[in-house]
Design a protein around this motif. Structure first.
Motif, PDB file in Angstrom:
ATOM      1  N   TYR A 187       0.847  -1.205   0.000  1.00  0.00           N
ATOM      2  CA  TYR A 187       0.000   0.000   0.000  1.00  0.00           C
ATOM      3  C   TYR A 187       0.879   1.250   0.000  1.00  0.00           C
TER       4      TYR A 187
ATOM      5  N   VAL B 157      -8.163  -4.969  -5.386  1.00  0.00           N
ATOM      6  CA  VAL B 157      -9.243  -5.859  -5.825  1.00  0.00           C
ATOM      7  C   VAL B 157      -8.816  -6.614  -7.097  1.00  0.00           C
TER       8      VAL B 157
ATOM      9  N   MET C 206      -6.473  -9.327  -6.098  1.00  0.00           N
ATOM     10  CA  MET C 206      -7.209 -10.452  -5.498  1.00  0.00           C
ATOM     11  C   MET C 206      -7.843 -11.329  -6.581  1.00  0.00           C
TER      12      MET C 206
ATOM     13  N   PHE D 195     -10.697 -16.343  -2.003  1.00  0.00           N
ATOM     14  CA  PHE D 195     -10.424 -15.773  -0.680  1.00  0.00           C
ATOM     15  C   PHE D 195     -11.746 -15.623   0.067  1.00  0.00           C
ATOM     16  N   PRO D 196     -11.890 -16.267   1.228  1.00  0.00           N
ATOM     17  CA  PRO D 196     -13.119 -16.051   1.996  1.00  0.00           C
ATOM     18  C   PRO D 196     -13.136 -14.617   2.547  1.00  0.00           C
ATOM     19  N   ASP D 197     -14.315 -14.113   2.902  1.00  0.00           N
ATOM     20  CA  ASP D 197     -14.433 -12.722   3.357  1.00  0.00           C
ATOM     21  C   ASP D 197     -13.516 -12.404   4.536  1.00  0.00           C
ATOM     22  N   ARG D 198     -13.283 -13.396   5.413  1.00  0.00           N
ATOM     23  CA  ARG D 198     -12.425 -13.119   6.588  1.00  0.00           C
ATOM     24  C   ARG D 198     -11.005 -12.735   6.158  1.00  0.00           C
TER      25      ARG D 198
ATOM     26  N   LEU E 167     -10.373 -10.931   3.372  1.00  0.00           N
ATOM     27  CA  LEU E 167     -10.417  -9.717   2.538  1.00  0.00           C
ATOM     28  C   LEU E 167     -10.213  -8.475   3.395  1.00  0.00           C
ATOM     29  N   LYS E 168      -8.978  -8.302   3.839  1.00  0.00           N
ATOM     30  CA  LYS E 168      -8.666  -7.127   4.649  1.00  0.00           C
ATOM     31  C   LYS E 168      -7.240  -6.709   4.366  1.00  0.00           C
ATOM     32  N   ARG E 169      -6.969  -5.472   4.740  1.00  0.00           N
ATOM     33  CA  ARG E 169      -5.699  -4.832   4.446  1.00  0.00           C
ATOM     34  C   ARG E 169      -4.482  -5.696   4.822  1.00  0.00           C
ATOM     35  N   SER E 170      -4.479  -6.284   6.026  1.00  0.00           N
ATOM     36  CA  SER E 170      -3.286  -6.979   6.513  1.00  0.00           C
ATOM     37  C   SER E 170      -2.936  -8.196   5.656  1.00  0.00           C
TER      38      SER E 170
ATOM     39  N   SER F 163     -10.804  -2.613   8.645  1.00  0.00           N
ATOM     40  CA  SER F 163     -10.026  -2.496   7.405  1.00  0.00           C
ATOM     41  C   SER F 163     -10.422  -3.567   6.389  1.00  0.00           C
ATOM     42  N   SER F 164     -11.528  -4.272   6.662  1.00  0.00           N
ATOM     43  CA  SER F 164     -11.943  -5.336   5.748  1.00  0.00           C
ATOM     44  C   SER F 164     -12.847  -4.799   4.643  1.00  0.00           C
TER      45      SER F 164
END
Lengths: 82, 391
Positions: free
Chosen positions: A29, A39, A42, A53-56, A58-61, B315-316
């Protein structure tokens, strides 16, 4: 696997400068990848590794570095028994 | 807990009182002359509302987002420009309180907000970036322990009236556009040169023309990692407080319609006037709007008390979708409610004078679909939904 990920990140991350020498743990980033561009990364990863990728995840980290992405991809491949 | 709730209720009671006594009588003049609601802000300062969001340790009220939102909604019932200025100030305060509390400089600054009731404006817009808050052209230039920062802002709400400014910029001149920091500059550390006028359809009292900003300060005035700050605090808090103002505007418009329907009913006791049916419809929408905002704020407050401050979830992609959905749906609903109220009030609502006038409400509420354009948010969500599975 990291080389394959790196190629995808470089192609779809829409970075401003030359990023082919990005370190595995470099902050993507901070290197210029917007959340919009992430996106694309991904989607390309899902296609290249035939994963979702499961929703859990899908985050910045999870997408902040090539190493972090490799860990997530490895976890999904393992879950799928591949 | 009980005493905290009591204190919060008492503070909201005080805002209600000052809004009726000071804000409401000035609202038409603020709107007509596109002038800053200075009497409102004198009263809000006297009631120490500008430090409501400052934690109690630093001399503020440590008010919850629920309380700040309720305050903005109350004010929004009387003057949406006053409410928007207060909301934008609260947003800046919460960004500093949540992300600067580990810095000695910002801890001292938080006490200054409380002591001096300083008003903070936001400088996120920039000429040439097309409204994308997460991109900057201007950059912080550092020499030793000092920095300079110059920015051509396409709009700064109450820029001419603010004590201090919180500015987005690239971390340094070599950083990409999205590698941003947030910089605080105080009165005396910046100059603003007005570029253009603020003569708009509504929200006229926010006084938001463009400005050329020049500033300088010490590097301790820079908050790093704007990306996390934006997704954890600035964006969700902005959407929670803006939507609460729109709820206030919509509530007052429906209130005016209700008064009219009741007057009609009194003329014909025993029969329900036709407008009563429309009123039943519009109050249902108002209830929907109220609950959508309340549900979002409750979930947000539950997240930020988690050990990591909720950052993992905030952040998700799932949460980004939800924050944007709240803004888009609430703004569309609010516009619908106010125009519905106008149709109930009829010519009495269309008039610019009289107790049923809805003109200012209607002009103000149309800003809701434009301030961060709904099309932009829909486009963002469309992209996010390509990867979000909804599981």
């Amino acid at each position: 696997m990291k080389d394959k990920i790196r190629a995808i990140v470089v192609e779809h991350g829409r970075f401003a400068g030359n990023v082919s020498s990005l370190a595995d743990d470099a902050d993507l980033y901070a290197a210029g990848m917007t959340s919009h561009a992430s996106v694309g990364v991904m989607l390309a990863l899902e296609a290249a590794f035939d994963i979702e990728f499961p929703d859990r995840m899908l985050k910045r980290s999870v997408f902040e570095s090539i190493s972090a992405i490799a860990m997530a991809v490895a976890e999904l491949l393992k879950e799928a028994g591949r | 807990m009980g005493s905290q709730t009591d204190a919060s209720a008492a503070r909201l009671e005080r805002i209600t009182e000052l809004a009726e006594r000071v804000t409401a009588p000035a609202a038409a003049d603020v709107d007509r002359n596109a002038r800053f609601p200075s009497e409102s802000f004198a009263a809000l300062r006297e009631a120490r509302v500008l430090s409501a969001g400052v934690p109690a340790d630093f001399g503020g009220h440590g008010a919850s987002l629920t309380e700040l939102a309720a305050g903005c909604s109350i004010l929004g019932q009387h003057c949406s420009a006053s409410a928007m200025v207060l909301a934008m100030h609260h947003i800046q305060v919460l960004c500093i309180a949540r992300h600067g509390a580990s810095s000695p400089f910002f801890r001292t600054y938080l006490t200054a907000i409380a002591r001096e009731q300083r008003l903070i404006a936001s400088v996120t817009s920039e000429v040439g970036i097309g409204g994308d808050m997460r991109t900057s052209l201007s950059a912080v230039e550092t020499t030793g322990s000092r920095f300079t920062l110059n920015k051509a802002a396409s709009t700064i709400s109450y820029g001419a009236q603010a004590d201090d400014l919180l500015i987005t910029a690239r971390r340094d001149p070599s950083a990409p556009g999205n590698d941003q920091v947030l910089v605080l500059v105080r009165r005396g550390e910046f100059t603003l040169e007005r570029a253009g006028v603020w003569d708009t359809l509504g929200m006229r009292g926010t006084c938001s023309p463009g400005f050329k900003l020049q500033s300088a300060g010490g590097v301790e005035q820079i908050l790093p990692a704007f990306g996390d700050l934006a997704s954890a605090t600035m964006v969700p808090v902005s959407h929670a407080l803006w939507t609460s103002i729109w709820l206030g505007v919509a509530t007052d418009a429906v209130g005016r319609a209700r008064t009219l329907v009741r007057a009609q009913a009194r003329k014909t006791p025993g029969s329900v006037p036709p407008t009563a049916l429309r009123l039943a419809e519009v109050t249902t929408k108002l209830q929907l709007l109220r609950q959508a905002i309340k549900g979002f704020i409750a979930d947000y407050e539950a997240l930020i008390v988690q050990p990591d401050g909720g950052l993992d979830t905030l952040s998700s992609i799932g949460f980004a979708l939800r924050v944007n959905q709240l803004k888009v749906s609430a703004s569309e609903l609010a516009v619908e409610i106010v125009s519905h109220a106008l149709s109930i009030c009829g010519i009495a609502g269309y008039r610019n004078d009289g107790p049923q006038s809805i003109g200012r409400h209607l002009r103000d509420i149309y800003s809701s679909i434009l301030m961060i354009g709904n099309d932009r948010l829909h486009a963002t969500n469309a992209a996010l939904l390509l990867v979000h599975k909804g599981d």
